[in-house]
Each structure stands twice: as C-alpha cells, then as structure tokens.
Write a protein that holds these residues in place. Structure first.
Motif, short mmCIF file in Angstrom:
data_model
loop_
_atom_site.label_atom_id
_atom_site.label_comp_id
_atom_site.label_asym_id
_atom_site.label_seq_id
_atom_site.Cartn_x
_atom_site.Cartn_y
_atom_site.Cartn_z
N CYS A 126 22.01 45.19 38.11
CA CYS A 126 20.95 45.87 38.84
C CYS A 126 21.30 46.25 40.27
N ASP A 127 22.58 46.20 40.63
CA ASP A 127 22.96 46.58 42.00
C ASP A 127 24.44 47.00 42.04
N LEU A 128 24.86 47.80 41.06
CA LEU A 128 26.27 48.17 41.01
C LEU A 128 26.55 49.35 41.93
N THR A 129 26.48 49.09 43.21
CA THR A 129 26.88 50.06 44.21
C THR A 129 28.40 50.15 44.25
N LEU A 130 28.91 51.07 45.05
CA LEU A 130 30.36 51.20 45.19
C LEU A 130 30.98 49.95 45.79
N GLU A 131 30.19 49.19 46.57
CA GLU A 131 30.70 47.99 47.23
C GLU A 131 30.71 46.79 46.30
N ASN A 132 30.07 46.88 45.15
CA ASN A 132 29.96 45.72 44.26
C ASN A 132 30.81 45.81 43.00
N VAL A 133 31.75 46.76 43.00
CA VAL A 133 32.72 46.88 41.91
C VAL A 133 34.12 46.73 42.49
N ILE A 134 34.89 45.79 41.95
CA ILE A 134 36.24 45.52 42.42
C ILE A 134 37.24 46.36 41.63
N PHE A 135 38.07 47.11 42.37
CA PHE A 135 39.14 47.90 41.76
C PHE A 135 40.49 47.22 41.98
N ARG A 136 41.30 47.23 40.94
CA ARG A 136 42.71 46.86 41.04
C ARG A 136 43.52 47.82 40.19
N ASP A 137 44.66 48.24 40.71
CA ASP A 137 45.53 49.17 39.98
C ASP A 137 44.78 50.42 39.56
N GLY A 138 43.87 50.87 40.41
CA GLY A 138 43.16 52.11 40.16
C GLY A 138 42.05 52.04 39.13
N ARG A 139 41.67 50.83 38.71
CA ARG A 139 40.64 50.71 37.68
C ARG A 139 39.60 49.66 38.07
N PRO A 140 38.34 49.87 37.70
CA PRO A 140 37.33 48.83 37.91
C PRO A 140 37.67 47.59 37.08
N ARG A 141 37.72 46.44 37.76
CA ARG A 141 38.12 45.22 37.06
C ARG A 141 37.05 44.14 37.05
N ALA A 142 36.15 44.17 38.04
CA ALA A 142 35.18 43.08 38.14
C ALA A 142 33.93 43.54 38.87
N LEU A 143 32.85 42.80 38.65
CA LEU A 143 31.58 43.01 39.31
C LEU A 143 31.33 41.82 40.23
N ILE A 144 30.78 42.07 41.41
CA ILE A 144 30.46 40.99 42.33
C ILE A 144 29.03 41.16 42.84
N ASP A 145 28.57 40.16 43.58
CA ASP A 145 27.25 40.16 44.22
C ASP A 145 26.14 40.30 43.19
N PHE A 146 25.83 39.19 42.52
CA PHE A 146 24.82 39.18 41.47
C PHE A 146 23.43 38.77 41.98
N ASP A 147 23.20 38.88 43.28
CA ASP A 147 21.94 38.42 43.86
C ASP A 147 20.71 39.09 43.25
#
Length: 261
Positions: A126-147
């Motif tokens: 419910c809050d997947l902004t650009l700041e809450n998706v972790i990229f590695r090697d040019g690809r989305p790899r993880a979601l953060i900030d589940f508040d």
C-alpha cells in the motif's frame, strides 16, 4: 534485546518515517502502533521463502526495531522507468501477494488508510513509491517500509503501485524522466505481467479514482495531527492528489482502452 551500536548513518528518502538510521548491516527504526503487525508479516514472509523484504532482527536498547539492511538503490533513475523494470516490479508484487496467503487477514494493529470496498484478499504493501523499491543490477529486487501495509485486495495494491510507477499523475508533478512515458501502455504492461484478470482491469481506473478521493481525506486528517504528514500536506500533497484525479478524469477513456483491448 540487541545491543545498540554507535555508528549510525541517517537514511534519507521517503515521506513518513523520521529517525531511520543504518547501523552496520541493520536498519533501526522508531516503533509505531503497527510495528507488531508488521513484524508478524515480515516473519511470515521469511517463513514463506519470500526474499524480497527485510528480516526482523529484534529491538535495540533505545526501543527501536532492528531490521536487516537491504542493499541496493531507490528513487527515480533511468533504469527505474524502463519497461523491463515495470514488468519485474509487477512480478515482485505478485510474488509478495502470493507469499502473504495464509497470513490472518483479521489481525488488528495496522496503520490503516484508504482502501477498497471489496473484501480483503491479501496483505498489501500500500505504499510502493519509488523510494520503497530496492533495485540491484538494474532490476527491482525487494520492497521496504511496510508501515502502511494492511489487509486489502490485490487490485487496490496494484492501483496504489501504478499511481507512482505508470504513473497516474498530472505531468506537472512528474520529474522529466517520467513525463514522456506512455501511461496507458504501462498500465497494460503491468497488468499483463502481474496477471490482473479482465474483470479487475475493467474496474482499475474506477478504483484509482476512489483511492484519490479517500487518500485526500485520510492525508488531510493525519496532517492535522502534525509531524511528517503535516509536512507532506504543507508541501502540496493534497494539491497533487487533486491534480492527479483531474488528469485521470480527462484521460480515462484512452487509458481504459489500453486495459480492455
């Protein structure tokens, strides 16, 4: 109880949570009323084998939660606006939703916020902004900030994600990298990659409009209490929501054609 380490690096980005710091390979965050529910969710995701979220380590001597640090980059960049990144994000969101199956949807303690009227199906980020998706090697790899995670429908979380990643917004509020994107094509691409069924595609824009209405009301109420929400509101968050809703009204027929053709 885990001992507090001394070297703290403030982590910038995001809009809501103050006081987030990195300590070695961990992140320390202030607790909130939703922390127990979020920790239960993160432990469930770990047990389910979903590796696209931080792990719960414990609490430190200052009463902060300790999570594992997820390496990578966040925010807007050339790689984040590619079709390949959008497809991978849709797949990652689908994997996350699938991994929440079996988690009790009746559990209390979530932050709450705008939502769908349909019965909950999964726990949404419910809050997947650009700041809450972790990229590695040019690809989305993880979601953060589940508040702001909470029980919801798959479609509501898809809509919330597309708000930022299609993006469903007035171009005046977008960075130059996003202004030339074909929003309708990106809506279709994300839905194809996620596997959104036809009945939900027909309802997607209707739900986006409902979300704009309810998000405006929720944010205005939270801003009255001060803190980070008040700063966001003072920075024009309400006006951006209103402009996005007006832009959607103007372009709805064209966007809808991409979803149902």
């Amino acid at each position: 109880m885990v001992a507090t380490l001394l070297h703290e690096i403030p982590l910038q980005g995001g809009d809501v949570t103050d006081g987030v710091v990195r300590v070695g390979d961990t992140v320390r965050r202030p607790v909130s009323p939703s922390t127990p529910a979020v920790h239960a969710l993160l432990r469930h995701l770990e047990a389910a084998g979903f590796d696209g979220a931080p792990r719960v380590v414990g609490m430190d001597g200052l009463g902060r939660e300790i999570l594992t640090y997820v390496p990578g980059t966040t925010g807007l960049g050339l790689v984040t606006v590619t079709d390949e990144a959008l497809v991978r994000l849709a797949e990652l969101l689908r994997d996350f939703h699938d991994a929440t199956e079996g988690f009790p949807l009746t559990r209390d303690g979530w932050e709450g916020g705008s939502n769908d009227d349909a019965a909950p199906e999964v726990i949404g980020h419910c809050d997947l902004t650009l700041e809450n998706v972790i990229f590695r090697d040019g690809r989305p790899r993880a979601l953060i900030d589940f508040d702001l995670a909470r029980p919801t429908t798959r479609l509501f979380d898809v809509v919330t994600t597309l708000r930022h990643w299609a993006p469903i917004a007035d171009p005046v509020d977008l960075a130059p990298l996003q202004r030339g994107l074909d929003v309708g094509a990106r809506l279709r691409l994300f839905c194809d990659a996620y596997g959104v069924p036809p009945r939900d595609r027909r309802r997607l824009l209707e739900l986006a409009r409902l979300r704009f209405q309810r998000s405006y009301t929720v944010m205005r109420g939270r801003a009255a209490a001060g803190g980070s929400w008040a700063r966001m509101w003072a920075g024009g968050a309400g006006e951006r929501i209103r402009r996005a809703a007006a832009w959607l009204d103007k372009h709805e027929d064209k966007l809808h054609a991409h979803l149902v053709s």
